[in-house]
Enzyme design. Structure first.
Site, short mmCIF file in Angstrom:
data_model
loop_
_atom_site.label_atom_id
_atom_site.label_comp_id
_atom_site.label_asym_id
_atom_site.label_seq_id
_atom_site.Cartn_x
_atom_site.Cartn_y
_atom_site.Cartn_z
N LYS A 1 -13.53 -0.68 8.53
CA LYS A 1 -12.57 -0.58 9.57
C LYS A 1 -13.61 -0.56 11.00
O LYS A 1 -14.56 0.05 11.02
CB LYS A 1 -11.82 0.71 9.93
CG LYS A 1 -11.05 0.89 8.60
CD LYS A 1 -10.05 2.21 8.54
CE LYS A 1 -8.99 2.41 7.50
NZ LYS A 1 -8.31 3.51 7.46
N LYS B 1 0.87 -1.21 0.11
CA LYS B 1 0.01 0.03 -0.03
C LYS B 1 0.76 1.17 0.10
O LYS B 1 1.76 1.61 0.81
CB LYS B 1 -0.95 -0.08 1.12
CG LYS B 1 -1.67 1.23 1.31
CD LYS B 1 -2.86 0.84 2.48
CE LYS B 1 -3.76 2.15 2.58
NZ LYS B 1 -4.83 1.74 3.51
N LYS C 1 1.25 5.08 0.38
CA LYS C 1 0.62 6.65 0.65
C LYS C 1 1.09 7.70 -0.19
O LYS C 1 2.33 7.69 -0.33
CB LYS C 1 0.99 6.73 2.19
CG LYS C 1 0.56 5.89 3.19
CD LYS C 1 -1.16 5.95 3.18
CE LYS C 1 -1.67 5.23 4.67
NZ LYS C 1 -3.15 5.28 4.78
#
Length: 329
Positions: free
Chosen positions: A246, A148, A150
């Site tokens: 989440k 991932k 950012k």
């Protein structure tokens, strides 16, 4: 059944700074809840998130207001009416799941009719940094299953390019953390496809994502900050292809299961994410991860020291916590 509830603030130092477009984190500040009954103790954790107006003090206040209801035996479903969705309810909800496990002698997965949690590939994060630093971080992750990245608005194309150049094999999620405009989303589509990006996560601010309505991206787009609870799915289905679940947003595993069901019914894919947290947040999230196409649960791997018995990560794969840590007997 009389219960006692104890809540406290805990802080876990990170081994290295964690940078996203909104700032830098060096400590994971969490709420720990313990609910005791009949000689058993259930534990849960929540991570109050300033992006949603949450604070440690505010979360503790919410839990204090719910203490009498929990002590009197409020169920997890009843808790939905007692506390708002968020980190505070997450900690209490997950502590109740764990307590139920300890009292019944049946694991959470058994009660849900699921196989036991096994090894789970997770995204490993390349934080926002200088291009050489991002390349160095990605080079160390070149053999993991999923990375991932950012990014922000300064030079996202180069930020993604330097990672893909040194890590040609892993699947990739790109996460601008709400920092792009719709023009940038459109302009960057060919590059995302060229670099074999698998998912673009919440590129636009949550209150400005109407531009995605009806947009057909070359790379699927996931709702993160825009998606909180099952009731959000109706307005998200025309904008996003994937929902990032989440537990700190849904207010616990109970709400997360409802959101996963709603996403599936709407034909949307599911991703499981978390805040920077300890393994006490990750253990219940692994239940949702078992239903997810993308998993981003590397939060504890950023810590200098996790809770004893927590998850273990090797080459981008999480091994579940030790027996009895959470949700198991």
């Amino acid at each position: 059944m009389l219960r006692t509830l104890v809540a406290r603030a805990d802080a876990f130092a990170l081994a290295r700074p964690f940078r996203i477009s909104r700032g830098v984190k060096t400590v994971a500040d969490v709420i720990t809840v313990e609910i005791a009954a009949d000689g058993a103790i259930g534990r849960g954790e929540g991570v109050p998130y300033p992006r949603y107006g949450e604070t440690i003090a505010g979360a503790l206040d919410q839990i204090a207001l719910a203490r009498d209801a929990v002590a009197a035996g409020a169920t997890r479903d009843e808790l939905l009416a007692v506390m708002p969705a968020g980190a505070a309810r997450n900690a209490v909800d997950c502590a109740l799941w764990d307590l139920e496990t300890k009292l019944s002698g049946h694991s959470v997965t058994d009660r849900l009719g699921m196989p036991a949690i096994g090894a789970t590939p997770t995204a490993m994060t390349v934080g926002l940094d200088t291009l050489p630093a991002m390349a160095a971080a990605a080079r160390a992750l070149a053999d993991v299953p999923l990375i991932k990245i950012k990014v922000d608005r300064t030079d996202p194309a180069q930020q993604i390019r330097v990672v893909r150049a040194v890590a040609p094999n892993p699947r990739i999620i790109v996460d601008p953390n709400e920092s792009w405009t719709m023009a940038e989303v459109e302009a960057l589509q060919p590059l995302l496809a060229e670099l074999r990006v698998d998912l673009l996560e919440q590129p636009l601010p949550a209150d400005a994502d109407d531009g995605l309505d009806g947009f057909r991206p070359l790379v699927p787009i996931a709702a993160d900050e825009s998606a909180h609870v099952a009731g959000d799915v109706g307005v998200l289905a025309g904008k996003y292809q994937v929902i990032n679940i989440k537990l700190d947003k849904t207010g616990g595993l109970t709400g997360a299961l409802a959101l996963a069901d709603a996403a599936a019914a709407a034909g949307l894919g599911v991703m499981t994410g978390s805040m920077i947290s300890t393994s006490l947040s990750i253990a219940p999230a692994l239940v949702i991860a078992a239903r997810s196409a993308f998993v981003d649960l590397d939060g504890p791997l950023w810590l200098a020291a996790d809770r004893d018995g927590g998850v273990r990560g090797t080459d981008g794969v999480l091994e579940p916590p030790s027996p009895g840590f959470w949700g198991t007997v």
